[in-house]
Enzyme design. Structure first.
Site, short mmCIF file in Angstrom:
data_model
loop_
_atom_site.label_atom_id
_atom_site.label_comp_id
_atom_site.label_asym_id
_atom_site.label_seq_id
_atom_site.Cartn_x
_atom_site.Cartn_y
_atom_site.Cartn_z
N ARG A 1 0.79 -1.01 -0.07
CA ARG A 1 0.12 -0.01 0.01
C ARG A 1 0.82 1.43 -0.05
N LYS B 1 3.20 11.44 -11.06
CA LYS B 1 2.49 10.81 -11.78
C LYS B 1 3.27 9.42 -12.30
N GLU C 1 9.80 18.66 -24.15
CA GLU C 1 9.10 18.94 -22.99
C GLU C 1 9.62 20.32 -22.36
N LYS D 1 7.56 23.46 -14.06
CA LYS D 1 6.48 22.26 -13.53
C LYS D 1 6.36 22.27 -12.20
N GLU E 1 -4.30 17.22 -10.82
CA GLU E 1 -4.66 17.38 -12.20
C GLU E 1 -6.29 17.55 -12.22
N ARG F 1 -2.96 21.94 -13.97
CA ARG F 1 -1.89 20.79 -14.27
C ARG F 1 -2.27 20.20 -15.78
N ASN G 1 -0.35 19.35 -20.33
CA ASN G 1 -0.71 18.50 -21.67
C ASN G 1 -0.51 19.05 -23.10
N HIS H 1 0.14 17.29 -26.11
CA HIS H 1 0.26 15.97 -25.85
C HIS H 1 -1.05 15.18 -26.27
N HIS I 1 0.01 11.70 -28.18
CA HIS I 1 -0.72 10.37 -27.49
C HIS I 1 -1.36 9.81 -28.83
N HIS J 1 8.38 10.02 -27.71
CA HIS J 1 7.29 10.73 -26.78
C HIS J 1 7.42 12.21 -27.57
N1 LIG Z 1 -9.86 -3.89 3.15
C1 LIG Z 1 -10.10 -4.36 4.38
O1 LIG Z 1 -9.43 -3.57 5.37
C2 LIG Z 1 -10.16 -5.79 4.80
C3 LIG Z 1 -10.55 -5.94 6.18
C4 LIG Z 1 -10.69 -7.30 6.45
C5 LIG Z 1 -10.73 -8.25 5.53
N2 LIG Z 1 -10.54 -7.85 4.13
C6 LIG Z 1 -10.41 -9.04 2.94
O2 LIG Z 1 -11.74 -9.31 2.95
C7 LIG Z 1 -11.90 -10.59 2.20
C8 LIG Z 1 -12.90 -11.48 2.89
O3 LIG Z 1 -14.01 -11.10 2.71
P1 LIG Z 1 -15.26 -11.95 2.93
O4 LIG Z 1 -15.24 -12.71 4.13
O5 LIG Z 1 -16.38 -10.90 2.75
O6 LIG Z 1 -15.04 -12.81 1.86
P2 LIG Z 1 -15.52 -13.16 0.32
O7 LIG Z 1 -15.71 -11.81 -0.17
O8 LIG Z 1 -15.10 -14.35 -0.33
O9 LIG Z 1 -17.35 -13.47 0.78
C9 LIG Z 1 -17.48 -14.72 1.37
C10 LIG Z 1 -18.17 -15.67 0.62
O10 LIG Z 1 -19.55 -15.49 0.58
C11 LIG Z 1 -20.27 -15.15 -0.54
N3 LIG Z 1 -21.23 -14.21 -0.51
C12 LIG Z 1 -20.97 -12.81 -0.41
N4 LIG Z 1 -22.23 -12.11 -0.11
C13 LIG Z 1 -23.07 -13.07 -0.15
C14 LIG Z 1 -24.37 -13.15 0.27
N5 LIG Z 1 -24.93 -11.77 0.68
N6 LIG Z 1 -25.25 -14.24 0.44
C15 LIG Z 1 -24.45 -15.43 -0.09
N7 LIG Z 1 -23.02 -15.71 -0.20
C16 LIG Z 1 -22.58 -14.30 -0.21
C17 LIG Z 1 -18.86 -14.97 -1.52
O11 LIG Z 1 -18.98 -15.09 -2.79
C18 LIG Z 1 -17.94 -15.84 -0.94
O12 LIG Z 1 -18.10 -17.09 -1.50
C19 LIG Z 1 -10.17 -11.12 2.55
O13 LIG Z 1 -9.84 -11.10 1.11
C20 LIG Z 1 -9.60 -9.88 3.29
O14 LIG Z 1 -8.19 -10.04 2.87
C21 LIG Z 1 -10.34 -6.77 3.90
N1 LIG Z 2 4.97 10.36 -15.30
C1 LIG Z 2 4.83 11.51 -15.93
O1 LIG Z 2 4.57 12.61 -15.55
C2 LIG Z 2 5.55 11.43 -17.45
C3 LIG Z 2 5.78 12.40 -18.35
C4 LIG Z 2 6.24 12.35 -19.50
C5 LIG Z 2 6.49 11.19 -19.98
N2 LIG Z 2 6.46 9.73 -19.09
C6 LIG Z 2 6.81 8.60 -19.39
O2 LIG Z 2 8.03 8.39 -20.02
C7 LIG Z 2 8.40 7.57 -20.74
C8 LIG Z 2 9.39 7.98 -21.64
O3 LIG Z 2 10.64 8.24 -21.05
P1 LIG Z 2 12.05 8.38 -21.68
O4 LIG Z 2 11.90 8.99 -22.92
O5 LIG Z 2 12.90 8.65 -20.67
O6 LIG Z 2 12.04 6.73 -22.09
P2 LIG Z 2 12.96 5.66 -21.56
O7 LIG Z 2 12.99 5.32 -20.27
O8 LIG Z 2 12.47 4.42 -22.34
O9 LIG Z 2 14.44 5.90 -21.88
C9 LIG Z 2 14.65 5.96 -23.42
C10 LIG Z 2 15.69 5.18 -24.00
O10 LIG Z 2 17.14 5.60 -23.60
C11 LIG Z 2 17.76 4.88 -22.62
N3 LIG Z 2 18.44 5.55 -21.62
C12 LIG Z 2 18.31 6.11 -20.38
N4 LIG Z 2 19.18 6.57 -20.08
C13 LIG Z 2 20.22 6.63 -20.71
C14 LIG Z 2 21.35 7.06 -20.50
N5 LIG Z 2 21.85 7.93 -19.58
N6 LIG Z 2 22.37 7.04 -21.57
C15 LIG Z 2 22.03 5.92 -22.57
N7 LIG Z 2 20.67 5.74 -22.74
C16 LIG Z 2 19.68 5.65 -21.76
C17 LIG Z 2 16.88 3.98 -22.10
O11 LIG Z 2 17.28 2.42 -21.76
C18 LIG Z 2 15.81 3.73 -23.26
O12 LIG Z 2 16.21 2.79 -24.24
C19 LIG Z 2 7.02 7.16 -21.43
O13 LIG Z 2 6.57 5.81 -21.08
C20 LIG Z 2 6.11 8.25 -20.86
O14 LIG Z 2 4.85 7.77 -20.60
C21 LIG Z 2 5.98 10.09 -17.99
#
Ligand SMILES: NC(=O)c1ccc[n+]([C@@H]2O[C@H](COP(=O)([O-])OP(=O)(O)OC[C@H]3O[C@@H](n4cnc5c(N)ncnc54)[C@H](O)[C@@H]3O)[C@@H](O)[C@H]2O)c1
Ligand SMILES: NC(=O)c1ccc[n+]([C@@H]2O[C@H](COP(=O)([O-])OP(=O)(O)OC[C@H]3O[C@@H](n4cnc5c(N)ncnc54)[C@H](O)[C@@H]3O)[C@@H](O)[C@H]2O)c1
Lengths: 365, 365
Positions: free
Chosen positions: A122, A143, A185, A227, A237, A241, A245, A248, A252, A265
């Site tokens: 998480r 991003k 860019e 930026k 965004e 922000r 774009n 872009h 894209h 790109h």
């Molecule tokens: N996100 C969190 O904070 C948190 C906290 C505790 C548990 N969990 C997760 O929750 C999951 C377990 O949840 P769960 O116990 O609800 O399991 P689940 O979603 O698998 O439901 C249990 C069973 O009951 C069935 N079912 C659901 N609603 C039904 C209904 N109204 N009538 C008949 N059957 C129904 C489902 O198909 C399933 O077979 C786990 O993956 C666990 O990691 C998450």
């Molecule tokens: N997150 C965002 O805000 C944002 C913004 C713009 C683009 N992007 C993403 O960025 C990606 C493109 O980034 P990029 O252009 O850096 O591509 P990339 O990471 O693929 O790098 C380009 C090439 O250069 C090589 N390379 C990297 N550093 C090197 C170095 N110092 N010397 C020699 N070779 C090197 C890499 O191996 C690759 O072959 C795309 O996937 C795009 O979606 C993200």
């Protein structure tokens, strides 16, 4: 040390810019992290690993457990499959909630590693170590994403790094094509927010050969400042922000229609910016001097025309399905004047017409 | 309408509790959503779909596009594979950033659908419609996740729903085993924060047959109030939220060692709570009346002993690898007295000894 401060709502952090920084990351981490770091996983790609991985790992002087994982270089690695593989590596390495992920590479590594960090147990901390020029953009702002076969960056989240370490020295192993991609860019930041910077760029950068490292440092600071400004105003965004774009929406569509990796790109963004400028001139009835910008782009080796291998109607459809769009409409960032961006809805017809005009003419038809 | 307010730091939202609520969700959505909803994807499972899906879909009266997807019932659906499949469905349905995901089902559906919502286009809104008793816990608080073969809930994020619609009528199709599973989390809330509630439960609930719906409503409100309190204090689990883990450190180890699905989550938590109570008595030298609780648990059909199919040493190792632990240590939630939880580090030796004591004795050895 030179840095740009990013004040996102959820977190403030620094982008350090300097030559040779990759060999200092381990030492600097201590002062940056607010609480204990239990272990580190460095994620990098197959092109970057042989060049810089040892330096980064070495910078930690074995003071804590360091694991590394190398993904295949290229956009294809931003996949569900590689995402799961890296998660497996993280679990096998016993990363816990106090561990830190280091993303060493371009935007691909940054986006993937950032998404892993945002969802491992998480969410754990990560730092960005961008090695491409383009990544000056992608490493900042939080991003992170992977691609889905049905769309780029469709699966992801917002997760800010703890710090960005920009080693400008590492940029000098980049092929020219990648300089060109990243520089689009940089230009974009000028267009949407800083006319003076844009003029300066036009003066100073007319080729990507032998750019002095001082100039590159300065350029990055200015570009990142734009930026930083925008991210501080609107981390998630919902407003300004979207201006990032600029160029872009068409880019894209072009990338997706060409098949990823065919155009970089930034090459696609360059075409998209020229298109957006022309559209802005038409819609707002202003003169933005597009011709001059187009000449500069050409001088830098950009192709400003849309490949005639592509179909206009398909580009339009893709633009309608853009992540930023509500289904069916086309929303684009245009300029009322340089430095003054605006997000507006444009009728698909208008777009289609102008796209036709920007198509490459087949000479030996 | 009866509701419990959840005031997480990132968002406040209501848990509505009422019989028949599933047929009113569509209408209620209008007043709950702060901005326009473009379309809806209902995610449910193969056991719940035939019972309640039509009612939920019908409640929208075709006022906006509604898509549905049905995953296989059971823990195995919290996988990377199903995650990707649901993403595909969402993209194929053209969900955009204004779309809303409805999680109709137990904790499995809620956790999976919530994780999809948190990462689809970097996060869209979702609502929870829990249909199990256990899901009163899982649907509130924003913890969403899928499993990794190397560990449960290892991949996920924090993403709060816009609202939770708890239709208590839907609980009556649950098999007794699932009532028992969910009730363990109800008891847990009593143990960690509300002694009066715990006493009331002990008086009122001595079997799961024919529990009056008013009692169930009341019980849910009380139980949710505890969770609401804790989530409000600590959304991101950096402090008191860890108390919700009472009984869970051992439970996770038991579930993982038994193979998921062999014991229900709540059955494992029941064993874990008895263990934590005994350990608390030993460590704090207090009398918590464990015997009486153990009797009540047995009366309700819980097995309070650890299956002799399991190996103590392996349980200890698993407890050391818990997501909440820093590598190697065992941190557990114990009670200094009822209602007074505390998170402490316990030596693996102490744990091992007490685990041996709680093992099931093989009678026909
Ligand atoms: N996100 C969190 O904070 C948190 C906290 C505790 C548990 N969990 C997760 O929750 C999951 C377990 O949840 P769960 O116990 O609800 O399991 P689940 O979603 O698998 O439901 C249990 C069973 O009951 C069935 N079912 C659901 N609603 C039904 C209904 N109204 N009538 C008949 N059957 C129904 C489902 O198909 C399933 O077979 C786990 O993956 C666990 O990691 C998450
Ligand atoms: N997150 C965002 O805000 C944002 C913004 C713009 C683009 N992007 C993403 O960025 C990606 C493109 O980034 P990029 O252009 O850096 O591509 P990339 O990471 O693929 O790098 C380009 C090439 O250069 C090589 N390379 C990297 N550093 C090197 C170095 N110092 N010397 C020699 N070779 C090197 C890499 O191996 C690759 O072959 C795309 O996937 C795009 O979606 C993200």
């Amino acid at each position: 040390m030179n840095h740009v401060l990013i004040e996102a709502k959820s977190k403030a952090y620094k982008v350090f810019i300097n030559t040779g920084l990759r060999s200092k990351i381990g030492e600097m981490m201590d002062s940056i992290m607010e609480s204990h770091v239990s272990s580190v996983l460095v994620i990098t790609d197959s092109s970057v690993a042989p060049l810089y991985l040892d330096d980064v790992v070495g910078s930690f002087h074995e003071k804590l457990p360091i694991y590394t994982t190398v993904i295949k270089s290229g956009e294809a690695s931003k996949s569900f499959e590689v995402y799961e593989q890296v998660m497996t590596k993280a679990l096998e390495s016993g990363l816990d909630r106090k561990s830190v992920i280091v993303a060493l590479g371009g935007g691909v590594v940054g986006d993937l590693a950032g998404f892993v960090a945002s969802t491992y147990m998480r969410g754990i901390r990560f730092v960005q170590v961008p090695t491409t020029l383009l990544a000056h953009d992608s490493s900042v702002g939080g991003k992170v994403a992977i691609n889905h076969p049905l769309g780029k960056n469709m699966v992801g989240s917002f997760h800010q790094p703890e710090a960005v370490f920009y080693d400008t020295e590492a940029l000098y192993s980049l092929p020219e094509k990648e300089w060109r991609s990243g520089f689009a860019e940089v230009i974009k930041h000028g267009f949407i927010r800083n006319h003076t910077f844009l003029n300066w760029l036009q003066e100073e950068v007319t080729s990507f050969e032998e750019l002095p490292v001082e100039l590159v440092n300065q350029m990055l600071e200015k570009s990142l400042a734009v930026k930083a400004n925008i991210v501080a105003e609107d981390e998630l965004e919902s407003g300004v922000r979207a201006y990032l774009n600029f160029g872009h929406t068409l880019a894209h569509a072009i990338e997706s229609e060409s098949g990823y990796g065919v155009v970089t790109h930034g090459e696609a963004v360059a075409i998209g910016m020229i298109f957006a400028l022309k559209l802005s001139e038409q819609i707002f009835e202003v003169d933005l001097d597009v011709k001059r910008y187009e000449e500069w782009f050409k001088q830098l080796g950009y192709n400003t025309k849309i490949s005639n291998q592509l179909q206009v109607s398909r580009l339009v459809t893709k633009m309608q399905n853009d992540k930023k769009a509500e289904a069916g409409t086309i929303r684009m960032v245009l300029l009322r004047k340089i430095e003054e961006a605006i997000l507006i809805e444009v009728p698909p017809n208008t777009i289609e017409q102008l796209l036709v005009e920007q198509m490459e003419v087949e000479i030996n038809g």
